[in-house]
Motif scaffolding. Structure first.
Motif, PDB file in Angstrom:
ATOM      1  N   PRO A 169      71.243 -43.134 -32.023  1.00 37.06           N
ATOM      2  CA  PRO A 169      71.271 -44.081 -30.906  1.00 37.06           C
ATOM      3  C   PRO A 169      71.483 -43.362 -29.572  1.00 37.06           C
ATOM      4  N   LEU A 170      70.879 -43.901 -28.541  1.00 37.04           N
ATOM      5  CA  LEU A 170      71.053 -43.344 -27.194  1.00 37.04           C
ATOM      6  C   LEU A 170      72.303 -43.930 -26.548  1.00 37.04           C
ATOM      7  N   THR A 171      72.959 -43.138 -25.712  1.00 40.36           N
ATOM      8  CA  THR A 171      74.148 -43.646 -25.043  1.00 40.36           C
ATOM      9  C   THR A 171      74.340 -42.958 -23.692  1.00 40.36           C
ATOM     10  N   LEU A 172      74.994 -43.644 -22.788  1.00 37.44           N
ATOM     11  CA  LEU A 172      75.343 -43.041 -21.495  1.00 37.44           C
ATOM     12  C   LEU A 172      76.840 -42.769 -21.414  1.00 37.44           C
ATOM     13  N   GLU A 173      77.522 -42.998 -22.534  1.00 39.56           N
ATOM     14  CA  GLU A 173      78.972 -42.909 -22.505  1.00 39.56           C
ATOM     15  C   GLU A 173      79.483 -41.516 -22.172  1.00 39.56           C
ATOM     16  N   ASN A 174      78.744 -40.493 -22.619  1.00 42.39           N
ATOM     17  CA  ASN A 174      79.194 -39.135 -22.334  1.00 42.39           C
ATOM     18  C   ASN A 174      79.264 -38.884 -20.833  1.00 42.39           C
ATOM     19  N   PHE A 175      78.308 -39.462 -20.116  1.00 40.79           N
ATOM     20  CA  PHE A 175      78.285 -39.269 -18.668  1.00 40.79           C
ATOM     21  C   PHE A 175      79.483 -39.938 -18.001  1.00 40.79           C
ATOM     22  N   SER A 176      79.752 -41.180 -18.431  1.00 38.80           N
ATOM     23  CA  SER A 176      80.876 -41.851 -17.785  1.00 38.80           C
ATOM     24  C   SER A 176      82.194 -41.186 -18.186  1.00 38.80           C
ATOM     25  N   ALA A 177      82.266 -40.694 -19.428  1.00 39.42           N
ATOM     26  CA  ALA A 177      83.478 -39.987 -19.850  1.00 39.42           C
ATOM     27  C   ALA A 177      83.692 -38.730 -19.016  1.00 39.42           C
ATOM     28  N   ALA A 178      82.600 -37.975 -18.805  1.00 31.35           N
ATOM     29  CA  ALA A 178      82.710 -36.741 -18.017  1.00 31.35           C
ATOM     30  C   ALA A 178      83.094 -37.064 -16.573  1.00 31.35           C
ATOM     31  N   TRP A 179      82.453 -38.096 -16.044  1.00 28.73           N
ATOM     32  CA  TRP A 179      82.674 -38.485 -14.651  1.00 28.73           C
ATOM     33  C   TRP A 179      84.142 -38.821 -14.417  1.00 28.73           C
ATOM     34  N   GLN A 180      84.770 -39.432 -15.452  1.00 25.97           N
ATOM     35  CA  GLN A 180      86.159 -39.835 -15.291  1.00 25.97           C
ATOM     36  C   GLN A 180      87.149 -38.746 -15.702  1.00 25.97           C
ATOM     37  N   ALA A 181      86.687 -37.812 -16.523  1.00 29.75           N
ATOM     38  CA  ALA A 181      87.617 -36.805 -17.048  1.00 29.75           C
ATOM     39  C   ALA A 181      88.017 -35.773 -15.997  1.00 29.75           C
ATOM     40  N   ALA A 182      87.198 -35.613 -14.976  1.00 31.99           N
ATOM     41  CA  ALA A 182      87.509 -34.637 -13.927  1.00 31.99           C
ATOM     42  C   ALA A 182      87.088 -35.235 -12.597  1.00 31.99           C
ATOM     43  N   PRO A 183      87.636 -34.740 -11.490  1.00 30.84           N
ATOM     44  CA  PRO A 183      87.266 -35.322 -10.184  1.00 30.84           C
ATOM     45  C   PRO A 183      85.865 -34.929  -9.739  1.00 30.84           C
ATOM     46  N   PHE A 184      84.865 -35.275 -10.537  1.00 24.94           N
ATOM     47  CA  PHE A 184      83.499 -34.882 -10.195  1.00 24.94           C
ATOM     48  C   PHE A 184      82.998 -35.482  -8.883  1.00 24.94           C
ATOM     49  N   PRO A 185      83.331 -36.748  -8.579  1.00 25.38           N
ATOM     50  CA  PRO A 185      82.865 -37.264  -7.278  1.00 25.38           C
ATOM     51  C   PRO A 185      83.324 -36.384  -6.119  1.00 25.38           C
ATOM     52  N   ARG A 186      84.575 -35.941  -6.197  1.00 23.10           N
ATOM     53  CA  ARG A 186      85.100 -35.073  -5.152  1.00 23.10           C
ATOM     54  C   ARG A 186      84.359 -33.732  -5.122  1.00 23.10           C
ATOM     55  N   TYR A 187      84.099 -33.174  -6.319  1.00 27.04           N
ATOM     56  CA  TYR A 187      83.377 -31.899  -6.395  1.00 27.04           C
ATOM     57  C   TYR A 187      81.980 -32.032  -5.796  1.00 27.04           C
ATOM     58  N   PHE A 188      81.325 -33.142  -6.112  1.00 28.35           N
ATOM     59  CA  PHE A 188      79.992 -33.386  -5.550  1.00 28.35           C
ATOM     60  C   PHE A 188      80.046 -33.403  -4.030  1.00 28.35           C
ATOM     61  N   PHE A 189      81.017 -34.176  -3.535  1.00 34.54           N
ATOM     62  CA  PHE A 189      81.186 -34.269  -2.087  1.00 34.54           C
ATOM     63  C   PHE A 189      81.386 -32.875  -1.490  1.00 34.54           C
ATOM     64  N   ASN A 190      82.256 -32.081  -2.108  1.00 29.91           N
ATOM     65  CA  ASN A 190      82.534 -30.738  -1.604  1.00 29.91           C
ATOM     66  C   ASN A 190      81.282 -29.880  -1.566  1.00 29.91           C
ATOM     67  N   THR A 191      80.525 -29.894  -2.670  1.00 26.60           N
ATOM     68  CA  THR A 191      79.327 -29.058  -2.738  1.00 26.60           C
ATOM     69  C   THR A 191      78.333 -29.471  -1.671  1.00 26.60           C
ATOM     70  N   ILE A 192      78.143 -30.782  -1.499  1.00 26.56           N
ATOM     71  CA  ILE A 192      77.165 -31.245  -0.504  1.00 26.56           C
ATOM     72  C   ILE A 192      77.596 -30.822   0.896  1.00 26.56           C
ATOM     73  N   VAL A 193      78.876 -31.012   1.213  1.00 23.95           N
ATOM     74  CA  VAL A 193      79.375 -30.598   2.532  1.00 23.95           C
ATOM     75  C   VAL A 193      79.179 -29.096   2.718  1.00 23.95           C
ATOM     76  N   LEU A 194      79.547 -28.338   1.700  1.00 22.51           N
ATOM     77  CA  LEU A 194      79.465 -26.874   1.770  1.00 22.51           C
ATOM     78  C   LEU A 194      78.032 -26.412   1.999  1.00 22.51           C
ATOM     79  N   VAL A 195      77.113 -26.938   1.188  1.00 19.24           N
ATOM     80  CA  VAL A 195      75.722 -26.507   1.249  1.00 19.24           C
ATOM     81  C   VAL A 195      75.117 -26.854   2.608  1.00 19.24           C
ATOM     82  N   LEU A 196      75.398 -28.055   3.106  1.00 17.54           N
ATOM     83  CA  LEU A 196      74.829 -28.468   4.396  1.00 17.54           C
ATOM     84  C   LEU A 196      75.450 -27.676   5.550  1.00 17.54           C
ATOM     85  N   MET A 197      76.758 -27.454   5.466  1.00 16.92           N
ATOM     86  CA  MET A 197      77.423 -26.679   6.523  1.00 16.92           C
ATOM     87  C   MET A 197      76.815 -25.275   6.611  1.00 16.92           C
ATOM     88  N   ILE A 198      76.673 -24.633   5.462  1.00 20.97           N
ATOM     89  CA  ILE A 198      76.098 -23.279   5.460  1.00 20.97           C
ATOM     90  C   ILE A 198      74.677 -23.308   6.014  1.00 20.97           C
TER      91      ILE A 198
END
Lengths: 291, 280
Positions: free
Chosen positions: B57-86
């Protein structure tokens, strides 16, 4: 515009970029050289001239030699293998071949993915018993190998990942060069009835030489700086079996916080990169490439 | 007879035979296999991570589990800011420097040019020990600004832009001078618009390089406020032995997803950009 004011303008235009270039390349490079003879091993006392003590310690450090020989093997494997694969890839996708677009995309794909990310995937490939490679091995009757945990296999395993990551990147340079070759060479070879092999060795390969040197220099630089996957896959282990120079430098500098010795290791890396730079300088015709 | 013979021959060097085609496809499949493997593990429940079954069976649960297990939204934000600033800093600083190298004759220009090229060999990540000292004396350790700082001037960008600027005809510049345009106006209205393909090429190369960069950010960042995705992923996947493959695969794909999608959509531009950047 008077000559002096044009000089001043040029310097003003260069100034902001040079603040950063000098601040993070030239100044630290010279600073590293000084640190390597000024900072005592394992710190602890005020900077004073220590001569070649750090270098002495380096020569007697078995982990340094292990990392250096590992790095040598890593370079001797990744440079020719990734270059050979990249040429073959470029020749293939430069021809009329079924699914050319898909092939190009597949070869190039590893280049756009973070090394940290793909290293995580490769760990699963290498996992004992359950990993894909071991499942295939067991299918043909070979017992499961602990690729990342076996000192004899760890370096080879991380080397393969590096080749996989790099080949598609180098392919691009060969592809670009192949596309600038005049089609009349191919036509002439066809009229003469030359074989594909002959055509490659006698016509394409010599014409690709500048690209080959450019790629070679880049491959050499990469063999020094490609260490991201070591952090994920083996952490240099087991027992330093897969430690590379830059990885060891990181450990000395930021785990053992030994700045003097880390500077000495940096000097070694700088020397290797200087050789790469000189290679590019002398092997490539500067007139055609830096005009 | 003769005609078909020569036709055969004329195709021999151009068209791939079946053996070549087979070889090319086998290699291509080997090359994308790791990605497919990660996709498989990420989209299926954990028990199917190592066993392949079409009925899984297909599932998206792994993604939501990963998203919640670590501060990925914050990491994404950081990378985007960093890449654009550079990127923004590189484009501004390197345009100015490239303009000076391309269109000015001044004392010491070839020495400065050679000094600039040194950075092509000696990247900031080789000098991590000393650059870390510089950063800590400036007080920028553990900040995104500090991670970006050593990359603000790129020898590669200066070199690339200078090459492009040199191909721009002098007549255009002279015409603008007749109109009374100042030096910076000429740069802004003549040079920059004509160098757009080079800017695009360099931007793609820079974004993908800094999105993927790891060692220097690892050294500089030590809190989630400044950690980019690559370092965040490393912290996440090495933290604890209990995390299963499916979730790590999902996190891995999340990290690479923006570049992967960008690559799949703008494939031609990506490849051409890297080609353009490679031809010197």
């Amino acid at each position: 515009m008077t000559p002096t004011s044009s000089h001043v303008q040029a310097y003003l235009l260069l100034l902001p970029a040079f603040v950063f270039l000098v601040g993070f390349t030239h100044y630290p490079a010279i600073g590293t050289l000084i640190d390597s003879v000024m900072l005592a091993l394992r710190g602890g006392r005020a900077p004073a001239f220590v001569g070649l003590d750090n270098y002495q310690a380096m020569i007697q450090d078995p982990v340094f030699w292990k990392s250096a020989t590992n790095n040598l093997w890593f370079a001797l494997a990744t440079i020719p293998a990734s270059m050979a694969i990249s040429i073959v890839m470029a020749l293939w996708v430069n021809e009329k071949i079924a699914g050319r677009q898909f092939l190009r995309m597949s070869y190039f794909l590893p280049t756009v993915m973070p090394m940290i990310a793909v290293a995580n995937i490769w760990i699963f490939f290498y996992t004992p018993d359950y990993g894909l490679i071991n499942q295939v091995l067991q299918l043909v009757g070979i017992k499961s190998q602990n690729f990342l945990g076996d000192p004899n296999l760890a370096l080879m395993s991380v080397t393969i990942v590096a080749i996989w990551k790099e080949a598609g990147f180098f392919m691009i340079f060969y592809l670009a060069a192949l596309q600038t070759l005049s089609p009349s060479f191919r036509e002439a070879a066809q009229i003469e009835g030359a074989s594909r092999w002959y055509f490659f060795w006698r016509i394409q390969w010599p014409l690709l030489m500048p690209t080959t040197i450019f790629v070679l220099v880049n491959a050499l630089i990469n063999s020094v700086r490609m260490v991201d996957h070591i952090f994920v896959m083996t952490n240099g282990g087991p027992n330093n079996a897969s430690s590379l120079l830059l990885f060891y430098l990181y450990e000395v500098g930021f785990k053992f916080w030994d700045r003097g010795y880390a500077s000495t290791l940096t000097v070694v890396l700088l020397a290797i990169l200087a050789i790469a730079g000189l290679m590019q300088f002398f092997l490539l015709d500067r007139k055609t490439h830096y005009r | 007879m003769n005609f078909s013979d020569s036709k055969d021959r004329s195709h021999r060097l151009n068209n791939a035979g079946w053996l070549t085609t087979l070889g090319a496809w086998v290699l291509a499949i080997a090359w994308v296999l790791p990605l497919f493997y990660a996709l498989w593990a990420a989209f299926h429940p954990a028990q199917y991570a190592t066993s392949f079954s079409l009925t899984a069976p297909l599932t998206l649960e792994n993604f939501s589990a990963a998203w919640q297990a670590a501060p990925f939204p914050r990491y994404f934000f950081n990378t985007i800011v960093l890449v654009l600033m550079i990127l923004v800093m590189q484009l501004v600083l390197c345009t100015l420097a490239a303009y000076a190298f391309a269109r000015y004759t001044f004392f010491g220009s070839s020495v400065l040019f050679s000094l600039m090229l040194v950075q092509l060999m000696v990247m900031p990540e080789i000098l991590i020990v000393r650059n870390y000292q510089t950063l800590s004396s400036l007080g920028f350790v553990d900040t995104l600004f500090g991670i970006g700082l050593p990359y603000f001037a790129s020898a590669f960008a200066i070199f690339l832009l200078r090459q492009t600027f040199k191909t721009i005809p002098k007549e255009l510049v002279e015409a603008a001078q007749m109109e009374g345009a100042s030096t910076l106006q000429i740069l802004r209205h003549v040079y920059i618009p004509l160098a757009k393909p080079t800017y695009l090429a360099f931007s793609l190369v820079s974004i993908s390089h800094h999105w993927n960069n790891f060692l220097w950010p690892l050294v500089v960042s030590n809190s989630q406020e400044s950690r980019p995705l690559t370092v965040g992923l490393q912290v996440f996947s090495s933290a604890d032995q209990g995390i299963d493959w499916s979730i790590i695969s999902a996190a891995t794909l999340l990290t690479a997803a923006p570049l992967l999608f960008g690559f799949l959509i703008f494939q031609r531009q990506f490849v051409q950009s890297f080609m353009r950047a490679g031809i010197k």
